[in-house]
Design an enzyme around this catalytic site. Structure first.
Site, mmCIF file in Angstrom:
data_model
loop_
_atom_site.group_PDB
_atom_site.id
_atom_site.type_symbol
_atom_site.label_atom_id
_atom_site.label_comp_id
_atom_site.label_asym_id
_atom_site.label_seq_id
_atom_site.Cartn_x
_atom_site.Cartn_y
_atom_site.Cartn_z
ATOM 1 C CB ALA A 160 -0.935 -0.007 1.204
ATOM 2 C CE1 TYR A 161 4.883 5.759 3.139
ATOM 3 C CE2 TYR A 161 6.758 4.520 2.296
ATOM 4 C CZ TYR A 161 6.231 5.683 2.825
ATOM 5 O OH TYR A 161 7.051 6.770 3.036
ATOM 6 C CB ALA A 162 5.749 0.400 -2.271
#
Length: 250
Positions: A160-162
């Site tokens: 999700a972050y990447a």
């Protein structure tokens, strides 16, 4: 160079209540800018304001709100125009791993994933949309967007972050290309491993004393915000720190 290279510049710092955003806002104020500070945490913003006043004798403008509030982002642009008539500097330091932190992509909970996406990606689009007209009114608008190496080299459990940070970086690069004929310039900064709350959430067993303190990147943020220098599109804090101060700029 003046002792106050950013004297009377209007600077917005998004995600200013802690970490890189906090230290950037304080450094910009010390360099002479009037800081508009936004974050979810009212208490963190008030602590920043206390630090700004202690260092400069001036107050920051505090705007507490959550980046998932798209209407709030739209109103922010209007409020800045009404009070200041322009925006000279925008530092975008806000991001989140989400409440669940690191997790396999297939195990990501939809509501949690959506919150990460809204904060890290959709908010960037909404901020660009709201702030571009204000930055165009500056004689030398400067945008500093904090990214991560995971945007170009994603790893397991960081899905999700990447993905959202990669999307935000792509948006910034597209926008930079679109406004290349204007006085606005965009810099995308990779801070590397830094002693932040997000880093501690991702690596709870890591010794924070082995990491750079967020205050160490503040001089780079100030340089990238200066109107008298031409900033690069992409900057690595690690590489900048290894060379003489100012090597990132021409």
């Amino acid at each position: 160079m003046s002792d106050l290279p950013l004297k009377d510049r209007i600077a917005l710092v998004v995600g200013a209540s802690r970490g890189i955003g906090y230290e950037s806002a304080l450094a910009l104020a010390k360099a002479g800018a009037h800081v508009i500070a936004t974050a979810r945490t009212q208490g963190g913003l008030e602590e920043l304001d206390d630090a700004v006043f202690a260092a400069t004798g001036r107050h920051a403008t505090l705007v507490p709100f959550d980046l998932v509030d798209g209407g709030g982002i739209d109103r922010l642009g209007g409020a800045i125009f009404e009070r200041f008539g322009k925006l000279d500097i925008w530092v975008n330091a806000a991001a989140t791993l989400g409440a669940a932190g690191l997790t396999p992509v297939a195990h990501a909970e939809p509501r949690g994933f959506a919150k990460v996406e809204k904060t890290n990606l959709t908010a960037v689009y909404r901020l660009i949309r709201s702030l571009e007209p204000l930055l165009r009114l500056s004689d030398a608008g400067r945008v500093v967007h904090l990214t991560t190496s995971l945007a170009s080299a994603p790893k397991a459990f960081w899905g999700a972050y990447a993905a959202t940070k990669a999307g935000a970086e792509a948006l910034m690069k597209c926008w930079a290309d679109e406004i290349e004929t204007t006085p606005v310039r965009v810099s995308i900064v990779d801070p590397g491993r830094m002693r932040t709350a997000m880093r501690a959430q991702a690596f709870p067993g890591e010794d924070p004393e082995t990491l750079a303190h967020p205050s160490e990147i503040a001089p780079l943020i100030v340089e990238l915000a200066r109107a008298d220098l031409t900033p690069p599109l992409t900057v690595s804090f690690r590489e900048w720190r290894q060379g003489p101060s100012g090597d990132a700029l021409v």
